[in-house]
Write an enzyme that holds these catalytic residues in place. Structure first.
Site, PDB file in Angstrom:
ATOM      1  N   HIS A   1     -32.062  31.456   4.035  1.00 32.97           N
ATOM      2  CA  HIS A   1     -30.968  31.417   4.545  1.00 32.97           C
ATOM      3  C   HIS A   1     -29.913  32.262   3.866  1.00 32.97           C
ATOM      4  CE1 HIS A   1     -31.608  28.221   7.737  1.00 32.97           C
ATOM      5  NE2 HIS A   1     -32.698  28.752   7.525  1.00 32.97           N
TER       6      HIS A   1
ATOM      7  N   ARG B   1     -37.179  30.324  18.273  1.00 30.73           N
ATOM      8  CA  ARG B   1     -37.463  28.922  17.818  1.00 30.73           C
ATOM      9  C   ARG B   1     -36.337  28.408  16.930  1.00 30.73           C
ATOM     10  NH1 ARG B   1     -37.777  25.250  13.915  1.00 30.73           N
ATOM     11  NH2 ARG B   1     -39.036  26.517  12.497  1.00 30.73           N
TER      12      ARG B   1
ATOM     13  N   CYS C   1     -28.972  24.944  10.260  1.00 24.89           N
ATOM     14  CA  CYS C   1     -30.006  23.621  10.240  1.00 24.89           C
ATOM     15  C   CYS C   1     -29.448  22.415  10.430  1.00 24.89           C
ATOM     16  CB  CYS C   1     -30.732  23.553   8.833  1.00 24.89           C
ATOM     17  SG  CYS C   1     -31.786  22.042   8.850  1.00 24.89           S
TER      18      CYS C   1
END
Length: 285
Positions: A207, A13, A238
């Protein structure tokens, strides 16, 4: 605290939705099935959002219908609103997730509303999930810094995380969305949050923009966290955070944890097969 660390695999996802490529549903299914064989307790399989905004995950129903569900593994989906929740419920998800931000600028860019408005929007979803017996996980973005607002106050992270927890989220994942965190800033943030929320209800989501993600995991471990999000192959950045590198890669996270004396329950050979398959499908996409 337990010596077991749960790795929450978010590649299918959070990883794939931020890649430019469009992966066919059957290949996503094959990837999730390989990850299931690796022994993950939680796999975030897809997202029930508008295909207009996230075309990479327009096939959410097909993916959940196609996977081979392994006993002991929960398959989750991101559900930003009631429509998404209802679709996810019909598709047979085991749990859902909602996402808020600790930064006003990111909240407005990401979901087009203020932090307070986002929490109001989630209330009906959380009420419905409680009635349906569906667990809800909460995400908080930009827990260290925001690409629009700059540094984020730890108190803001604490307040949003507590709001999600009080609304019924069983766990809140704290996301360093642009990878700005250092062990010092992560520790400072957690030391502000922990007096309100117990460590066993928190997860770290780092991240690797500045190659600090594994060091940040170690800082969070020292403060009692035992759940961390990661993505197979380090997938995903992102779309609303310019310059953000991919999620922390699952393989290096498993290696670090096990070298540090923690158990993960992950079959590293099976994980390697999933990584190899991912490389093959992304190379041909």
């Amino acid at each position: 605290m337990s010596d077991h660390v749960r790795i929450y695999e978010v590649g299918p996802r959070d990883g794939l939705q931020n890649e430019d490529m469009l992966i066919p549903a059957e290949r996503k299914v094959a990837l999730i099935d390989l990850l299931s064989q690796a022994g993950f307790e939680k796999i975030e399989a897809t997202s029930f959002v508008s295909p207009k905004w996230v075309p990479q995950l327009a096939d959410a129903e097909a993916v959940l219908a196609g996977i081979t569900r392994k006993p002991g593994t929960d398959y989750a989906a991101l559900t930003p609103n009631m429509k998404g929740y209802e679709r996810a419920l019909a598709a047979g998800v085991d749990e859902v997730a909602v996402f808020a931000s600790a930064s006003e600028g990111f909240s407005r860019k990401n979901i087009n509303c203020s932090i307070a408005e986002s929490l109001v929007r989630f209330a009906p979803l959380l009420d419905a999930a409680k009635s349906d017996g569906v667990p809800v996980r909460g995400y908080v973005s930009c827990v260290i810094a925001c690409p629009y607002d700059g540094p984020v106050a730890s108190e803001a992270v604490r307040d949003v995380a507590q709001a999600l927890f009080d609304m019924g989220c069983y766990e809140v994942s704290l996301g360093d969305t642009i990878g700005a965190g250092t062990p010092e800033s992560v520790a400072t943030m957690l030391e502000t949050v922990l007096p309100r929320l117990p460590a066993e209800r928190l997860a770290g989501h780092f991240h690797d923009t500045r190659d600090n993600a594994l060091d940040n995991v170690m800082a969070a471990l020292a403060l009692g966290l035992r759940v961390f999000d990661s993505a197979v192959g380090g997938l995903g950045g992102c779309p609303y955070a310019p310059g953000a590198k991919g999620n922390l890669a699952t393989g290096p996270l498993v290696a670090l944890l096990e070298q540090s004396g923690f158990s993960t329950g992950i079959d590293r050979e099976a994980l390697a097969k999933a990584e190899q398959y991912l490389r093959s499908i992304t190379a041909s996409a």
